[in-house]
Design a protein around this motif. Sequence first.
Motif, mmCIF file in Angstrom:
data_model
loop_
_atom_site.group_PDB
_atom_site.id
_atom_site.type_symbol
_atom_site.label_atom_id
_atom_site.label_comp_id
_atom_site.label_asym_id
_atom_site.label_seq_id
_atom_site.Cartn_x
_atom_site.Cartn_y
_atom_site.Cartn_z
ATOM 1 N N LEU A 128 5.856 -13.509 -6.833
ATOM 2 C CA LEU A 128 4.580 -13.046 -7.378
ATOM 3 C C LEU A 128 4.335 -13.783 -8.679
ATOM 4 O O LEU A 128 5.205 -13.796 -9.561
ATOM 5 C CB LEU A 128 4.607 -11.535 -7.628
ATOM 6 N N VAL A 149 1.784 -2.642 -6.620
ATOM 7 C CA VAL A 149 2.608 -3.770 -6.188
ATOM 8 C C VAL A 149 4.015 -3.246 -5.957
ATOM 9 O O VAL A 149 4.632 -2.667 -6.862
ATOM 10 C CB VAL A 149 2.619 -4.894 -7.236
ATOM 11 N N LEU A 195 5.395 -7.483 -1.378
ATOM 12 C CA LEU A 195 5.709 -8.891 -1.625
ATOM 13 C C LEU A 195 6.472 -9.518 -0.467
ATOM 14 O O LEU A 195 6.381 -10.735 -0.263
ATOM 15 C CB LEU A 195 6.497 -9.024 -2.926
ATOM 16 N N HIS A 221 1.328 -14.965 -3.311
ATOM 17 C CA HIS A 221 0.957 -13.754 -4.036
ATOM 18 C C HIS A 221 0.628 -14.079 -5.491
ATOM 19 O O HIS A 221 1.391 -14.773 -6.179
ATOM 20 C CB HIS A 221 2.106 -12.739 -3.994
ATOM 21 N N ALA A 241 -6.169 -9.616 -6.943
ATOM 22 C CA ALA A 241 -5.177 -10.217 -6.060
ATOM 23 C C ALA A 241 -5.921 -10.822 -4.878
ATOM 24 O O ALA A 241 -7.010 -10.360 -4.519
ATOM 25 C CB ALA A 241 -4.168 -9.171 -5.586
#
Length: 351
Positions: free
Chosen positions: A213, A4, A208, A235, A227
Motif C-alpha cells: 500500500l 483498510v 490488501l 493499492h 483509493a
Amino acid sequence: MLEVEFDEGALARLRVARGSDALWETVLSLQLLQDGREPLTHDPWRHEVRRALHRAGLADDVRALMSLCPAEGYFPDFLTPGLGDLALEDAVDRVQSTPRHRLVAELARLCARSRGPVPRSVRWVATGESTALRWLGGTLRRYHAVAVAPYLSVIRARAGQDRARRAEAALTGGAEALLAGYAELPGWRRPDGTRLAAPYPEPRLLRLGGRPLTLVPAFFCVRTPLALVDESLPHVLVHPLGPEPGWLPRLRAGADRPSVARLIGASRAWMLESLEAPMTTTALAAALCLAPSTASRHAAVLREAGLVSTRREGNRVLHRRTALGSALLEGQQVGTPGSHASATSMKMLET
C-alpha cells in the motif's frame, strides 16, 4: 467509512510516496475547482485559476475535461496512474497509452453513476482515437500549467514536511508508529491493530491481499482520502495535506521578494523551509529526497552561516531553523541591522 485491512506482513510492505503526485494533484484540483469545499482555504485559489483559464483560452477545454472528472464521486482510475513516482510528462504519456477496453469500461462506470446524458468529450475519449487521447493529454498538461504548476513551491514544501514527519515516526517507532500517525488526521482512527479507518462517502473495505500500500499526500485532497476503485491495480491511499487558510496570499506576498533559492541554492532553500519544526538529518534527507551525506553537508553549511542550529537530544541530533533563517525566508534583507548576518556568512552559502 473506508477501512483498510492490514493482513500479516502488510506493515512491512507499507510505502510513503516520495512527494505529491502530478496527476493526482491535477485531477483533485479539477474537482475542487468545481465545488465550494474549504472556501476559506481554497476560494482565493479558485478565483485566481478561473481568471487564468479564461486568459489562456482554456475554459472550454477544461469544461469538457470536467465531464471526465466531475466535482464529486467516481472518476476514472486511468486519469491517475501514478503513486507519487511519475513526473507529469511520464504520467500523461501513461494516460494516453490506456488500452481502449479500459477506457470503455471505466467511462461506462462513470456514466452509469452519473445517470445523465453521455457528454461528448466522454464519448470521444472512449473511442480511443489518437486525436482524442492527444486532446486529453494536452488539456491535462495545459490545465496543470495554470492550476497546479504556479503553486508547486507550496505543494512541495507541505509534502516534504509531511514526509519528514512520517519518516521520523518510522525511524522512532517503526511501521506501526508510521501508520498510527495517520490517525491524527481529522476523522481517521485505528480501531484495532489490523485496520485503519478514515472518512469516506460510502462504506468500503480495502483488503490488501499481500500487496503493498502506497500512501500519497495531496495538497488538493480535502476532508476524505481516495483509493482506486479497481482493486486489481496497485493499492494507493491518497490523503489530505491540509494547507492552512491564507497560504495563497502568503505565497503572493513573497512573489516580489528575491528568491531565497537564488541566494543559497535550491536544496538548501528547501531544507530551510522544511525546518518549521526540528528534524533529524535522516528526516531531512527523506523529505528532500537527498542522500543522508548530502543532507548532512547542506545542514553543516546552513549552520556555519547561522541559519540553522544543531543540538543533540538523547540519541538524536536535531536541526532547527534560527531567527536569522526565518528572517531570510520572510524576505528581510540580509545584512541590514535587524538581520545580524555578515557578508562572510552569505559567502559560505555560495560554495
